[in-house]
Design a protein around this motif. Sequence first.
Motif: not given
Length: 318
Positions: A155-171, A191-197
């Motif tokens: 629904l929103n291909s620019d949803y950075s939070d969803a990419y990040y959280n899904r990335g955590i699961i994969y990691e 995103p504002s939390y780019i340090i975490d990414v």
Amino acid sequence: MIKIINATLQIFLKSRLAITILMFSACVSSCGLFDKEIKQDKHIAEFRYRMNRIMDSLDNHKERIKAFEKIIENIEADEDLITPRKKNILLVEGNTFISNEYLSLENYKKAIKYTNIIIGIDSTSPKGFYNRGCIYQILDEDSLAILDYNKALKLNSDYSDAYYNRGIIYEESGNYDKALEDYNRAIKLNPSYIIDVYTNRGNTYLAKEAYDKAISDYGKVLSIDSTNIKAYSNRAGAYIIQKEYDKALIDCNKAIALDSTNINAYKKRASIFEAQKEYGEALDDYGKILTLDPHDKFDTHETVRKAIKKLRPLSKHK
């Protein structure tokens, strides 16, 4: 001839009058609609103000939930909210507040219930799917979380939070390539939390034994925040693997200077001293770890005591 002219003039005047009446009616209708929209926008602003006030004025979760429920009732009953889409946006916001309150109370069943309500109100919004995915992730229901993150991203291909959280699961599941794909996408969105990414991507590169890339990402963290202890410690770990002990030692020293109780940094520094055959310094750091963790909260005692037992004879012979 005069009669014909008079008749023509009457027709012309009647036509002009009809047009004027139509234009006036349209103007009245348009002005009325404009007034309704102004009134609607005022109500929307008032509802948002009231919702934000709840967060500031009430300390108790249950009281806040009741207050939000009352506002939702008022929104549903408000006949001045003439645009269904705008009304639904308000309802989504209200139910999101309630879902978050139940999440804070660790009442995950209720939190999911309200995300389902959000999805029912507007299934074209990614917010409900994302929020539900977060709750499933907390519950370690990773497959369900990924399904919801996938829907949110569709629904929103620019949803950075969803990419990040899904990335955590994969990691965490060891699917490092997919994790990197998601972290890369999140980073592109800045995103504002780019340090975490960057930190998580660095950890993923470390797990893949791509040490130079891991070091680069930890460096990016430090270029943004030069006081980030975790980045110094993580980069030191990568340097140790590469046997770049001098660089690792510099990072450990910086981490300890920022936090003199950082057990992880002392442990890494002790291993550096041990590798450099500086056994006295290594013993000092291992001893410091036992002092900082007297009750073995961080499960350090067994490893540290074995190291001390091994190094004491070596330090005497040096």
